[in-house]
Design a protein around this motif. Structure first.
Motif, PDB file in Angstrom:
ATOM      1  N   ILE A   1       0.813  -1.216   0.000  1.00 57.08           N
ATOM      2  CA  ILE A   1       0.000   0.000   0.000  1.00 57.08           C
ATOM      3  C   ILE A   1       0.848   1.268   0.000  1.00 57.08           C
ATOM      4  CG2 ILE A   1      -0.355   0.212   2.507  1.00 57.08           C
ATOM      5  CD1 ILE A   1      -3.411   0.683   1.644  1.00 57.08           C
ATOM      6  N   ALA A   2       2.123   1.149   0.403  1.00 58.03           N
ATOM      7  CA  ALA A   2       3.039   2.299   0.362  1.00 58.03           C
ATOM      8  C   ALA A   2       4.460   1.783   0.564  1.00 58.03           C
ATOM      9  CB  ALA A   2       2.701   3.308   1.459  1.00 58.03           C
TER      10      ALA A   2
ATOM     11  N   PHE B   1      11.021  -0.150  -4.303  1.00 61.22           N
ATOM     12  CA  PHE B   1      10.621   1.050  -5.035  1.00 61.22           C
ATOM     13  C   PHE B   1       9.265   0.781  -5.672  1.00 61.22           C
ATOM     14  CE2 PHE B   1      11.038   4.654  -8.003  1.00 61.22           C
ATOM     15  CZ  PHE B   1      11.542   5.596  -7.121  1.00 61.22           C
ATOM     16  N   LYS B   2       8.644   1.840  -6.237  1.00 59.82           N
ATOM     17  CA  LYS B   2       7.359   1.652  -6.891  1.00 59.82           C
ATOM     18  C   LYS B   2       7.188   2.671  -8.017  1.00 59.82           C
ATOM     19  CE  LYS B   2       4.028   4.507  -4.333  1.00 59.82           C
ATOM     20  NZ  LYS B   2       2.873   4.438  -3.428  1.00 59.82           N
ATOM     21  N   GLY B   3       6.178   2.459  -8.848  1.00 54.29           N
ATOM     22  CA  GLY B   3       5.890   3.406  -9.918  1.00 54.29           C
ATOM     23  C   GLY B   3       4.461   3.213 -10.398  1.00 54.29           C
TER      24      GLY B   3
ATOM     25  N   TRP C   1       3.285  -0.578  -9.644  1.00 53.39           N
ATOM     26  CA  TRP C   1       4.186  -1.715  -9.458  1.00 53.39           C
ATOM     27  C   TRP C   1       4.983  -1.454  -8.197  1.00 53.39           C
ATOM     28  CZ3 TRP C   1       9.365  -0.640  -9.320  1.00 53.39           C
ATOM     29  CH2 TRP C   1       9.833   0.474 -10.024  1.00 53.39           C
ATOM     30  N   TYR C   2       5.132  -2.446  -7.385  1.00 52.26           N
ATOM     31  CA  TYR C   2       5.972  -2.398  -6.193  1.00 52.26           C
ATOM     32  C   TYR C   2       7.019  -3.478  -6.363  1.00 52.26           C
ATOM     33  CZ  TYR C   2       2.904   0.522  -3.315  1.00 52.26           C
ATOM     34  OH  TYR C   2       2.173   1.561  -2.796  1.00 52.26           O
ATOM     35  N   ALA C   3       8.276  -3.120  -6.233  1.00 55.56           N
ATOM     36  CA  ALA C   3       9.321  -4.121  -6.414  1.00 55.56           C
ATOM     37  C   ALA C   3      10.239  -4.169  -5.204  1.00 55.56           C
ATOM     38  CB  ALA C   3      10.126  -3.822  -7.666  1.00 55.56           C
ATOM     39  N   ILE C   4      10.639  -5.393  -4.856  1.00 50.37           N
ATOM     40  CA  ILE C   4      11.728  -5.576  -3.893  1.00 50.37           C
ATOM     41  C   ILE C   4      12.902  -6.172  -4.668  1.00 50.37           C
ATOM     42  CG2 ILE C   4      12.524  -6.725  -1.797  1.00 50.37           C
ATOM     43  CD1 ILE C   4       9.588  -6.918  -0.910  1.00 50.37           C
ATOM     44  N   PHE C   5      14.029  -5.476  -4.656  1.00 51.68           N
ATOM     45  CA  PHE C   5      15.256  -5.968  -5.268  1.00 51.68           C
ATOM     46  C   PHE C   5      16.048  -6.668  -4.161  1.00 51.68           C
ATOM     47  CE2 PHE C   5      13.672  -2.299  -7.478  1.00 51.68           C
ATOM     48  CZ  PHE C   5      13.848  -2.578  -8.818  1.00 51.68           C
ATOM     49  N   THR C   6      16.389  -7.919  -4.378  1.00 53.89           N
ATOM     50  CA  THR C   6      17.041  -8.716  -3.338  1.00 53.89           C
ATOM     51  C   THR C   6      18.440  -9.114  -3.796  1.00 53.89           C
ATOM     52  OG1 THR C   6      14.867  -9.626  -2.779  1.00 53.89           O
ATOM     53  CG2 THR C   6      16.783 -10.777  -1.877  1.00 53.89           C
ATOM     54  N   SER C   7      19.449  -8.758  -3.001  1.00 52.22           N
ATOM     55  CA  SER C   7      20.831  -9.063  -3.375  1.00 52.22           C
ATOM     56  C   SER C   7      21.316 -10.339  -2.697  1.00 52.22           C
ATOM     57  CB  SER C   7      21.750  -7.911  -2.985  1.00 52.22           C
ATOM     58  OG  SER C   7      23.095  -8.319  -3.133  1.00 52.22           O
TER      59      SER C   7
ATOM     60  N   ARG D   1      16.300   5.382 -10.145  1.00 53.98           N
ATOM     61  CA  ARG D   1      14.847   5.328 -10.399  1.00 53.98           C
ATOM     62  C   ARG D   1      14.170   6.692 -10.307  1.00 53.98           C
ATOM     63  NH1 ARG D   1      17.255   1.076  -9.643  1.00 53.98           N
ATOM     64  NH2 ARG D   1      16.600  -0.768 -10.825  1.00 53.98           N
ATOM     65  N   LEU D   2      14.753   7.577  -9.516  1.00 55.63           N
ATOM     66  CA  LEU D   2      14.167   8.921  -9.410  1.00 55.63           C
ATOM     67  C   LEU D   2      14.452   9.763 -10.658  1.00 55.63           C
ATOM     68  CD1 LEU D   2      14.685   9.789  -5.638  1.00 55.63           C
ATOM     69  CD2 LEU D   2      12.529   9.345  -6.825  1.00 55.63           C
ATOM     70  N   GLU D   3      15.341   9.283 -11.544  1.00 49.89           N
ATOM     71  CA  GLU D   3      15.510   9.977 -12.822  1.00 49.89           C
ATOM     72  C   GLU D   3      14.217   9.892 -13.631  1.00 49.89           C
ATOM     73  OE1 GLU D   3      18.903   8.523 -14.979  1.00 49.89           O
ATOM     74  OE2 GLU D   3      20.201   8.816 -13.226  1.00 49.89           O
ATOM     75  N   LEU D   4      13.489   8.785 -13.491  1.00 51.48           N
ATOM     76  CA  LEU D   4      12.243   8.611 -14.236  1.00 51.48           C
ATOM     77  C   LEU D   4      11.015   8.973 -13.402  1.00 51.48           C
ATOM     78  CD1 LEU D   4      10.748   7.610 -16.768  1.00 51.48           C
ATOM     79  CD2 LEU D   4      10.797   5.304 -15.802  1.00 51.48           C
ATOM     80  N   TYR D   5      11.029   8.580 -12.136  1.00 52.77           N
ATOM     81  CA  TYR D   5       9.806   8.698 -11.337  1.00 52.77           C
ATOM     82  C   TYR D   5       9.821   9.951 -10.471  1.00 52.77           C
ATOM     83  CZ  TYR D   5       8.532   4.156 -12.978  1.00 52.77           C
ATOM     84  OH  TYR D   5       8.189   3.120 -13.789  1.00 52.77           O
ATOM     85  N   GLU D   6       8.681  10.617 -10.455  1.00 55.27           N
ATOM     86  CA  GLU D   6       8.547  11.900  -9.787  1.00 55.27           C
ATOM     87  C   GLU D   6       7.763  11.719  -8.489  1.00 55.27           C
ATOM     88  OE1 GLU D   6       7.895  16.251 -11.839  1.00 55.27           O
ATOM     89  OE2 GLU D   6       6.971  14.492 -12.718  1.00 55.27           O
ATOM     90  N   LEU D   7       8.254  12.293  -7.410  1.00 56.38           N
ATOM     91  CA  LEU D   7       7.556  12.254  -6.134  1.00 56.38           C
ATOM     92  C   LEU D   7       6.509  13.369  -6.114  1.00 56.38           C
ATOM     93  CD1 LEU D   7      10.629  11.643  -3.808  1.00 56.38           C
ATOM     94  CD2 LEU D   7       9.111   9.986  -4.896  1.00 56.38           C
ATOM     95  N   PRO D   8       5.462  13.318  -5.292  1.00 55.14           N
ATOM     96  CA  PRO D   8       5.275  12.322  -4.249  1.00 55.14           C
ATOM     97  C   PRO D   8       4.525  11.061  -4.695  1.00 55.14           C
ATOM     98  CG  PRO D   8       3.569  13.985  -4.093  1.00 55.14           C
ATOM     99  CD  PRO D   8       4.434  14.381  -5.249  1.00 55.14           C
ATOM    100  N   ASP D   9       4.009  11.031  -5.928  1.00 56.14           N
ATOM    101  CA  ASP D   9       3.145   9.906  -6.303  1.00 56.14           C
ATOM    102  C   ASP D   9       3.837   8.867  -7.177  1.00 56.14           C
ATOM    103  OD1 ASP D   9       0.928  10.807  -4.846  1.00 56.14           O
ATOM    104  OD2 ASP D   9       0.433  12.242  -6.422  1.00 56.14           O
ATOM    105  N   TYR D  10       5.155   9.005  -7.364  1.00 58.39           N
ATOM    106  CA  TYR D  10       5.908   8.019  -8.146  1.00 58.39           C
ATOM    107  C   TYR D  10       5.326   7.884  -9.554  1.00 58.39           C
ATOM    108  CZ  TYR D  10       8.008   7.100  -3.626  1.00 58.39           C
ATOM    109  OH  TYR D  10       8.654   7.254  -2.431  1.00 58.39           O
TER     110      TYR D  10
END
Lengths: 440, 107
Positions: free
Chosen positions: A30-31, A159-161, A282-288, A302-311
């Protein structure tokens, strides 16, 4: 191809819909945790056509309440965070994270009104950088012990978008192994040295071949779909030569997630979460599996493409996704830049707010989509009949899950059947946190 | 418009009026007749619109072509002498009253 009625049946998820009833049986992202790290940790959130307010009280406890104040319906997302809860700015009614009414200060002294007021509140938990909510009835299922949930906080990044379309078509791009050879084609390979945090830019496991080269030059994958206890496993084989075959194993985790390889060191676990019927996150968890994730670098990329506050994506249908003719001729298949998220976003948003599946023609490469829709329809029908559905698991069952293995690598051609298992095992043995869970 | 009677898996019949030129598959999908999946949307690359044509009408249909014949080898439900792919049956006036039996499964 399905009927209009069947399309509605599997895509619409508002309150009271059959598919909405199914998805409400599961935890839903949800967030992001980072959304509540601002000066005032209160966010308006929308999930499956319902509006909520998410907040963290002064003690750090998370709460998720219906967004309309039970007094006269004013918007609690503008509430004052004070005195152990969230206070409606209209008449000062105060609610704690459980929805309990603590004060109705305008009422006469000694008023008992408060004791008869309860705002609907929903369970929320933090997992690996994502806040999950359960807005269904009864007890929520347990979280499966997948890699993305058991890896230490240092080894995960979330992250999300936003996508401006229905959730199902977004999910259906992620479970289609053939599109990557076209939609995400790059005519030149970048140095794999500079690939950190970027999907497909690394070298395929057990080889020095960039994934971009594999996808570009071997564009007719042989796809197999198998049932798994968590959903579906898709294996895509691309024969590189008599001796070697590229193996890519991706997974559908029922009901709305997929787990796929990003690079030899990281996997992506991604949910497609309906905001309403025509928007999804989309909500993603990147796991190393190797060292800690460089969260700052991943976030900055990712913030180069996605704009806050609503991603929201800076490239979207209002600016033609940055489409450039010369780039399409010389550099990328789409002409929409190097970020593959934009390619996916264009593909699925261009299908329309809700894809009209009465006009589609599925091919052999769509067998994952077909298998997933069968699972989805049968789970929706089971929910209507009051029956169990996949992944509604208890704590004991949850502990037995792991992985699911997600591999992109080059195998000897005579060993493709066991390659995923072997490569996954090797990756775990070399991983500080994953090795601890190996049982034999 | 010719009428098609679909005999469903549960034994009930759904009757649908469909325009001449439409395929039996399209008539089924557009009217939400369950049990005919038609994943490929009528381009003869799957076999999930398999049906049994009632014997009274079977002989009136043109013969299946090679592509259809090949796909009929792989249908999920029992293959019968009256098996056809409904996407390959175009409606003509003489097929008014066509009775189509939906098979037990398409997968």
């Amino acid at each position: 191809m399905i009927s209009a009625e069947q399309n509605d049946f599997i895509t619409r998820v508002g309150p009271g819909t059959p598919a909405g009833a199914l998805l409400r049986r599961y935890w839903q992202p949800i967030a992001l945790v980072e959304e509540l790290e601002e000066k005032r940790p209160v966010r308006a959130v929308r999930l499956m056509g319902q509006d909520f307010v998410l907040f963290r009280d002064e003690k750090g406890e998370l709460g998720l309440l219906d967004r309309d104040c039970p007094h006269r319906g004013a918007d609690l997302a503008f509430g004052r965070l004070e005195d152990g809860g969230l206070r409606c700015p209209f008449h000062g009614w105060l609610f704690d994270v459980k929805g309990t009414c603590l004060e109705t200060p305008a009422e006469p002294a000694g008023s008992k009104l408060c004791t008869r007021i309860k705002q609907s509140a929903y369970p929320v938990v933090e997992k690996s950088g994502i806040i999950f909510a359960y807005i269904g009835e009864g007890e929520p299922p347990a979280f499966p012990a997948f890699d993305c949930f058991v890896a230490p906080d240092t080894h995960v990044f979330a992250f999300k978008g936003l996508f401006e379309c229905n959730w199902l078509q977004a999910l259906e791009v992620g479970i289609d192994p053939a599109h990557a050879s076209y939609l995400h084609r790059f005519f030149q390979d970048e140095s794999t040295e500079a690939s950190y945090g970027k999907q497909f830019r690394g070298a395929s496991n057990d080889s020095d071949m960039p994934i971009t080269k594999v996808l570009r030059e071997f564009d007719r994958p042989d796809i197999a779909v198998e049932s798994a206890d968590y959903g579906l496993r898709l294996t895509s084989l691309r024969k590189l030569s008599e001796e070697s075959t590229h193996v890519r194993v991706t997974n559908v985790v029922f009901p709305q997630a997929f787990v796929i390889p990003m690079s030899s060191e990281m996997t992506i676990s991604q949910w497609h979460v309906p905001v309403d019927d025509t928007h999804c996150y989309w909500y993603a968890i990147f796991t190393s599996f190797t060292g800690p994730v460089n969260k700052q670098q991943m976030r900055d990329q990712r913030l180069e493409l996605y704009e806050l506050p609503d991603y929201t994506s800076r490239k979207n249908k209002r600016n033609n996704y940055g489409y450039n003719i010369d780039e399409q001729l010389n550099e990328t298949y789409t002409g929409m830049g190097n970020d593959i998220n934009v390619h996916d976003q264009w593909a699925i948003e261009s299908q329309g707010p809700i894809q009209d599946r009465t006009r589609e023609h599925l091919g052999t490469t769509d067998k994952g989509i077909i298998a997933y829709r069968r699972l989805l329809v049968s789970a929706i029908e089971a929910t209507q009949a009051g029956q169990p559905a996949p992944m509604l698991i208890n704590a004991d069952q949850a502990a037995a899950f792991s992985g699911p293995p997600s591999i992109d690598g080059v195998s000897p051609s005579d060993r493709t059947a066991t390659y995923c298992k072997d490569a996954d095992r090797k990756r775990r043995e070399q991983s500080s946190w994953a090795a601890a869970r190996l049982t034999d | 418009m010719p009428t098609i009677h679909f005999v469903l898996k549960d034994g009930n019949t759904r009757s649908v009026d469909a325009p001449i030129g439409q395929s039996v598959m399209e008539a089924a999908i557009l009217n939400n007749v369950r049990g005919i999946d038609a994943e490929c949307g009528g381009c003869a690359s799957c076999a999930t619109c398999h049906v049994y044509v009632d014997p009274a009408y079977f002989e009136r249909l043109p013969e299946p072509d090679d592509m259809e014949r090949e796909l009929l080898e792989g249908v999920a439900a029992e293959r019968r002498p009256t098996s056809r792919l409904s996407c390959q049956i175009a409606l003509v006036a003489e097929l008014d009253g066509l009775v189509i039996h939906v098979p037990a499964t398409q997968a």
